[in-house]
Write a protein that holds these residues in place. Structure first.
Motif, PDB file in Angstrom:
ATOM      1  N   LYS A 262     -15.860   6.180 -70.328  1.00 35.48           N
ATOM      2  CA  LYS A 262     -17.226   5.743 -70.030  1.00 35.48           C
ATOM      3  C   LYS A 262     -17.288   4.954 -68.726  1.00 35.48           C
ATOM      4  O   LYS A 262     -18.331   4.894 -68.076  1.00 35.48           O
ATOM      5  N   PHE A 263     -16.183   4.336 -68.344  1.00 36.59           N
ATOM      6  CA  PHE A 263     -16.142   3.536 -67.121  1.00 36.59           C
ATOM      7  C   PHE A 263     -15.563   4.297 -65.930  1.00 36.59           C
ATOM      8  O   PHE A 263     -15.858   3.969 -64.785  1.00 36.59           O
ATOM      9  N   LEU A 264     -14.740   5.295 -66.212  1.00 39.45           N
ATOM     10  CA  LEU A 264     -14.052   6.006 -65.132  1.00 39.45           C
ATOM     11  C   LEU A 264     -14.680   7.357 -64.810  1.00 39.45           C
ATOM     12  O   LEU A 264     -14.222   8.051 -63.906  1.00 39.45           O
ATOM     13  N   ALA A 265     -15.721   7.748 -65.549  1.00 42.17           N
ATOM     14  CA  ALA A 265     -16.408   9.010 -65.264  1.00 42.17           C
ATOM     15  C   ALA A 265     -17.072   8.944 -63.885  1.00 42.17           C
ATOM     16  O   ALA A 265     -17.453   7.864 -63.422  1.00 42.17           O
ATOM     17  N   PRO A 266     -17.204  10.092 -63.210  1.00 43.20           N
ATOM     18  CA  PRO A 266     -17.878  10.085 -61.908  1.00 43.20           C
ATOM     19  C   PRO A 266     -19.319   9.606 -62.047  1.00 43.20           C
ATOM     20  O   PRO A 266     -20.048  10.013 -62.947  1.00 43.20           O
ATOM     21  N   VAL A 320     -10.495  -3.806 -80.494  1.00 46.97           N
ATOM     22  CA  VAL A 320     -10.507  -4.737 -81.616  1.00 46.97           C
ATOM     23  C   VAL A 320     -10.877  -3.989 -82.893  1.00 46.97           C
ATOM     24  O   VAL A 320     -11.568  -2.967 -82.848  1.00 46.97           O
ATOM     25  N   PRO A 321     -10.433  -4.476 -84.058  1.00 49.86           N
ATOM     26  CA  PRO A 321     -10.745  -3.777 -85.324  1.00 49.86           C
ATOM     27  C   PRO A 321     -12.235  -3.648 -85.577  1.00 49.86           C
ATOM     28  O   PRO A 321     -12.696  -2.630 -86.081  1.00 49.86           O
ATOM     29  N   SER A 322     -12.998  -4.677 -85.241  1.00 50.19           N
ATOM     30  CA  SER A 322     -14.445  -4.647 -85.431  1.00 50.19           C
ATOM     31  C   SER A 322     -15.111  -5.227 -84.204  1.00 50.19           C
ATOM     32  O   SER A 322     -15.023  -6.439 -83.944  1.00 50.19           O
ATOM     33  N   LEU A 323     -15.778  -4.381 -83.412  1.00 45.34           N
ATOM     34  CA  LEU A 323     -16.475  -4.862 -82.229  1.00 45.34           C
ATOM     35  C   LEU A 323     -17.548  -5.873 -82.620  1.00 45.34           C
ATOM     36  O   LEU A 323     -17.715  -6.911 -81.965  1.00 45.34           O
ATOM     37  N   TRP A 324     -18.295  -5.578 -83.679  1.00 41.34           N
ATOM     38  CA  TRP A 324     -19.360  -6.476 -84.132  1.00 41.34           C
ATOM     39  C   TRP A 324     -18.787  -7.869 -84.402  1.00 41.34           C
ATOM     40  O   TRP A 324     -19.315  -8.865 -83.895  1.00 41.34           O
ATOM     41  N   HIS A 325     -17.747  -7.960 -85.229  1.00 43.33           N
ATOM     42  CA  HIS A 325     -17.156  -9.259 -85.556  1.00 43.33           C
ATOM     43  C   HIS A 325     -16.686  -9.978 -84.295  1.00 43.33           C
ATOM     44  O   HIS A 325     -16.894 -11.190 -84.149  1.00 43.33           O
ATOM     45  N   TRP A 326     -16.043  -9.232 -83.414  1.00 47.76           N
ATOM     46  CA  TRP A 326     -15.494  -9.854 -82.210  1.00 47.76           C
ATOM     47  C   TRP A 326     -16.613 -10.443 -81.358  1.00 47.76           C
ATOM     48  O   TRP A 326     -16.517 -11.592 -80.901  1.00 47.76           O
ATOM     49  N   LEU A 327     -17.669  -9.673 -81.146  1.00 48.56           N
ATOM     50  CA  LEU A 327     -18.774 -10.152 -80.322  1.00 48.56           C
ATOM     51  C   LEU A 327     -19.497 -11.319 -80.990  1.00 48.56           C
ATOM     52  O   LEU A 327     -19.821 -12.318 -80.332  1.00 48.56           O
ATOM     53  N   ARG A 328     -19.748 -11.202 -82.270  1.00 53.65           N
ATOM     54  CA  ARG A 328     -20.487 -12.255 -82.994  1.00 53.65           C
ATOM     55  C   ARG A 328     -19.761 -13.589 -82.923  1.00 53.65           C
ATOM     56  O   ARG A 328     -20.385 -14.648 -82.787  1.00 53.65           O
ATOM     57  N   ASP A 329     -18.444 -13.557 -83.005  1.00 53.68           N
ATOM     58  CA  ASP A 329     -17.658 -14.788 -83.060  1.00 53.68           C
ATOM     59  C   ASP A 329     -17.132 -15.215 -81.691  1.00 53.68           C
ATOM     60  O   ASP A 329     -16.387 -16.198 -81.593  1.00 53.68           O
ATOM     61  N   SER A 330     -17.508 -14.510 -80.641  1.00 52.67           N
ATOM     62  CA  SER A 330     -16.980 -14.784 -79.304  1.00 52.67           C
ATOM     63  C   SER A 330     -17.890 -15.752 -78.549  1.00 52.67           C
ATOM     64  O   SER A 330     -19.039 -15.980 -78.930  1.00 52.67           O
ATOM     65  N   PRO A 331     -17.425 -16.282 -77.424  1.00 51.90           N
ATOM     66  CA  PRO A 331     -18.275 -17.122 -76.571  1.00 51.90           C
ATOM     67  C   PRO A 331     -19.054 -16.326 -75.523  1.00 51.90           C
ATOM     68  O   PRO A 331     -19.638 -16.908 -74.605  1.00 51.90           O
ATOM     69  N   ILE A 332     -19.079 -14.991 -75.635  1.00 50.62           N
ATOM     70  CA  ILE A 332     -19.740 -14.155 -74.632  1.00 50.62           C
ATOM     71  C   ILE A 332     -21.231 -14.492 -74.540  1.00 50.62           C
ATOM     72  O   ILE A 332     -21.927 -14.633 -75.554  1.00 50.62           O
ATOM     73  N   ASP A 333     -21.746 -14.585 -73.316  1.00 49.56           N
ATOM     74  CA  ASP A 333     -23.172 -14.854 -73.095  1.00 49.56           C
ATOM     75  C   ASP A 333     -23.997 -13.587 -72.925  1.00 49.56           C
ATOM     76  O   ASP A 333     -25.159 -13.538 -73.332  1.00 49.56           O
ATOM     77  N   LEU A 334     -23.414 -12.569 -72.298  1.00 48.37           N
ATOM     78  CA  LEU A 334     -24.180 -11.377 -71.927  1.00 48.37           C
ATOM     79  C   LEU A 334     -23.267 -10.162 -71.933  1.00 48.37           C
ATOM     80  O   LEU A 334     -22.166 -10.208 -71.366  1.00 48.37           O
ATOM     81  N   CYS A 335     -23.708  -9.086 -72.570  1.00 47.82           N
ATOM     82  CA  CYS A 335     -22.948  -7.839 -72.593  1.00 47.82           C
ATOM     83  C   CYS A 335     -23.468  -6.898 -71.512  1.00 47.82           C
ATOM     84  O   CYS A 335     -24.673  -6.591 -71.477  1.00 47.82           O
ATOM     85  N   ILE A 336     -22.585  -6.461 -70.645  1.00 45.97           N
ATOM     86  CA  ILE A 336     -22.928  -5.469 -69.623  1.00 45.97           C
ATOM     87  C   ILE A 336     -22.608  -4.103 -70.212  1.00 45.97           C
ATOM     88  O   ILE A 336     -21.442  -3.776 -70.463  1.00 45.97           O
ATOM     89  N   SER A 337     -23.624  -3.301 -70.445  1.00 44.11           N
ATOM     90  CA  SER A 337     -23.412  -1.990 -71.040  1.00 44.11           C
ATOM     91  C   SER A 337     -22.548  -1.126 -70.136  1.00 44.11           C
ATOM     92  O   SER A 337     -22.663  -1.170 -68.906  1.00 44.11           O
ATOM     93  N   SER A 338     -21.667  -0.334 -70.746  1.00 42.12           N
ATOM     94  CA  SER A 338     -20.743   0.500 -69.979  1.00 42.12           C
ATOM     95  C   SER A 338     -21.498   1.425 -69.032  1.00 42.12           C
ATOM     96  O   SER A 338     -22.596   1.887 -69.329  1.00 42.12           O
ATOM     97  N   PHE A 339     -20.905   1.680 -67.907  1.00 42.14           N
ATOM     98  CA  PHE A 339     -21.453   2.609 -66.915  1.00 42.14           C
ATOM     99  C   PHE A 339     -20.285   3.170 -66.118  1.00 42.14           C
ATOM    100  O   PHE A 339     -19.230   2.547 -66.060  1.00 42.14           O
ATOM    101  N   PRO A 340     -20.400   4.364 -65.590  1.00 50.91           N
ATOM    102  CA  PRO A 340     -21.577   5.232 -65.479  1.00 50.91           C
ATOM    103  C   PRO A 340     -22.104   5.812 -66.794  1.00 50.91           C
ATOM    104  O   PRO A 340     -23.215   6.346 -66.803  1.00 50.91           O
ATOM    105  N   VAL A 341     -21.335   5.774 -67.878  1.00 53.54           N
ATOM    106  CA  VAL A 341     -21.786   6.369 -69.143  1.00 53.54           C
ATOM    107  C   VAL A 341     -21.866   5.273 -70.200  1.00 53.54           C
ATOM    108  O   VAL A 341     -20.886   4.560 -70.442  1.00 53.54           O
ATOM    109  N   GLN A 342     -23.021   5.145 -70.825  1.00 58.31           N
ATOM    110  CA  GLN A 342     -23.199   4.120 -71.847  1.00 58.31           C
ATOM    111  C   GLN A 342     -22.601   4.572 -73.178  1.00 58.31           C
ATOM    112  O   GLN A 342     -22.408   5.758 -73.422  1.00 58.31           O
ATOM    113  N   GLY A 343     -22.325   3.617 -74.042  1.00 55.87           N
ATOM    114  CA  GLY A 343     -21.835   3.906 -75.381  1.00 55.87           C
ATOM    115  C   GLY A 343     -22.883   3.551 -76.403  1.00 55.87           C
ATOM    116  O   GLY A 343     -23.116   2.362 -76.684  1.00 55.87           O
TER     117      GLY A 343
END
Length: 448
Positions: A262-266, A320-343
């Protein structure tokens, strides 16, 4: 990629069909689709082929006839069989979507048949790790492609499922060829490979399931797909984040997640080029979640060093085993959606966890990246300059409001009850979110 002539291809396949040479038909169709998905110019332009689906079914019909099989007249209506090419653990959106479909029908007994065309070692024993009810998972042994089809046909003939769903990879000719009329009382093709050429898009006797509003709109209004329904991507509700302090100490912590393709696609703008600007022009740090080739990571770290960026400001987190759990419990402020191809599936979990999103509105194709898959008020960008402006403008107050809107969007459109409604009502469909009428520069898409 060598230029193919469509009419010559059709004539060759017709000659194979007349001669009963169904193994050659399977191989030629498979090679075609693999060539298409490896051709960057086909992504976002070529989605399916009525002729290739017809030839897949023709090959499967010849094989079934040689096995002495005929359509069933009695089905095990308590049984659902799901055909997939591979299963994954901890990543792979279509495996997660398959599990969500199984959860939505707890009244049925479920069996997963894995064609495993590449004969890889798959985490079959971990499929049930997060399932409330155990599911039988059977993988085809190491066989030739024609024998994979025959294995699958024999399994389906013995099981006689009331419901058959197809979650196969783009090029899995065995899965499509086995999906003959009458092998199940009801059949559904899950169109998860919606930005590439995929087999099965035009199966005439199956429900055509789109899992995003983008694919639903494209298939209905541009591809002429029939028997169309919408099954939303969902994720089990594991709770939104509570009490997060945005931009603690005045520093912005961003993340991006997804598989490396998703990140390395043209695309028009390369992920690492834009990320370099993010770390040189905007303070704070960035975390990348997911596999990346070691050489790409090393190259980027060298670029950061040359730009005078402290190494600790870029962190790489393996899957990570669970993206949801990781994000919920993380200190992340903002998620940058994958590009050039979103997930798409990852965005569902991000919004369910209640994180703000910054997403690219691609000028190439909405099937690459679009604001349509997130809440209407989400931060967005089209050019790298837009990207930097958006990051520089965020405040703790804005991010807190965005987090609320993100979680609300999940609850409205992507909660498991929406998928349960789709699978359990007589029409087998759910309300579909709207799409914007966004321009697409098809010349830029072709010449990228």
């Amino acid at each position: 990629m060598t230029q193919l002539n469509f009419l010559d291809l059709v004539k060759r396949l017709e000659a194979h069909q007349v001669a009963g040479e169904w193994p050659q038909m399977l191989l030629e169709i498979s090679n075609l689709v693999i060539a298409m998905i490896n051709d960057p110019r086909a992504r976002g332009l070529v989605f399916g082929s009525l002729e290739m689906d017809r030839f897949c079914l023709a090959a499967g019909e010849i094989s079934a006839r040689q096995l002495g099989q005929s359509p069933s007249t009695a089905y095990n209506d308590h049984l659902a069989v799901h055909v997939t090419t591979e299963v994954y653990d901890g990543q792979g959106g279509h495996t997660l979507a398959l599990k969500d479909v199984i959860r939505a029908r707890p009244d049925l007994t479920h069996v997963v048949l894995v064609t495993n065309l590449h004969d890889r070692t798959l985490p079959l024993d971990r499929f049930n790790r997060d399932m409330a009810q155990p599911v039988q998972v059977l993988a085809a042994p190491a066989l030739s492609l024609p024998d994979k089809l025959r294995w699958l046909q024999l399994q389906l003939a013995a099981l006689k499922p009331g419901l058959l769903t197809l979650f196969h990879h783009h090029y899995d000719v065995a899965a499509v060829a086995a999906a003959q009329p009458g092998v199940a009382r009801e059949m559904a093709y899950f169109h998860h490979a919606d930005h590439d050429m995929a087999l099965g898009v035009y199966l005439p006797h199956a429900l055509h399931v789109d899992c995003t509003q983008l694919s639903h709109h494209k298939c209905r209004h541009h591809l002429g797909v029939s028997n169309q329904v919408y099954w939303p991507l969902v994720s089990p509700d594991q709770g939104g984040r509570q009490g997060h302090e945005f931009m603690r100490d005045g520093q912005l912590l961003t993340c991006a997640h997804g598989s490396s393709n998703k990140f390395l696609a043209p695309g028009r703008y390369a992920y690492f080029d834009v990320l370099l600007r993010r770390l040189t022009e905007v303070g704070g740090a960035h975390v990348h979640i997911g596999q990346l080739p070691p050489e790409e990571l090393q190259n980027f770290r060298e670029r950061l060093d040359a730009a005078g960026v402290e190494a600790s400001r870029f962190q790489h987190q393996p899957p990570v085993p669970s993206l949801w759990h990781w994000l919920r419990d993380s200190p992340i402020d903002l998620c940058i959606s994958s590009f050039p191809v979103q997930g798409a599936k990852g965005l569902v979990e991000t919004q369910g966890a209640g994180l703000p999103v910054l997403i690219q509105q691609s000028s190439l194709s909405t099937l690459h990246s679009t604001r349509d898959l997130v809440y209407q008020e989400a931060l967005w960008w089209e050019t790298p300059d837009d990207f930097i402006r958006a990051l520089k403008a965020v405040t703790p107050e804005l991010l807190a409001e965005q987090a609320y809107l993100s979680r609300r969007y999940y609850e409205r459109w992507h909660h498991p009850r929406e998928l349960s409604y789709a699978l359990n009502n007589p029409r087998r469909t759910a309300p579909c979110p709207p799409v914007r009428d966004t321009p697409c520069d098809t010349l830029a898409l072709y010449l990228r």
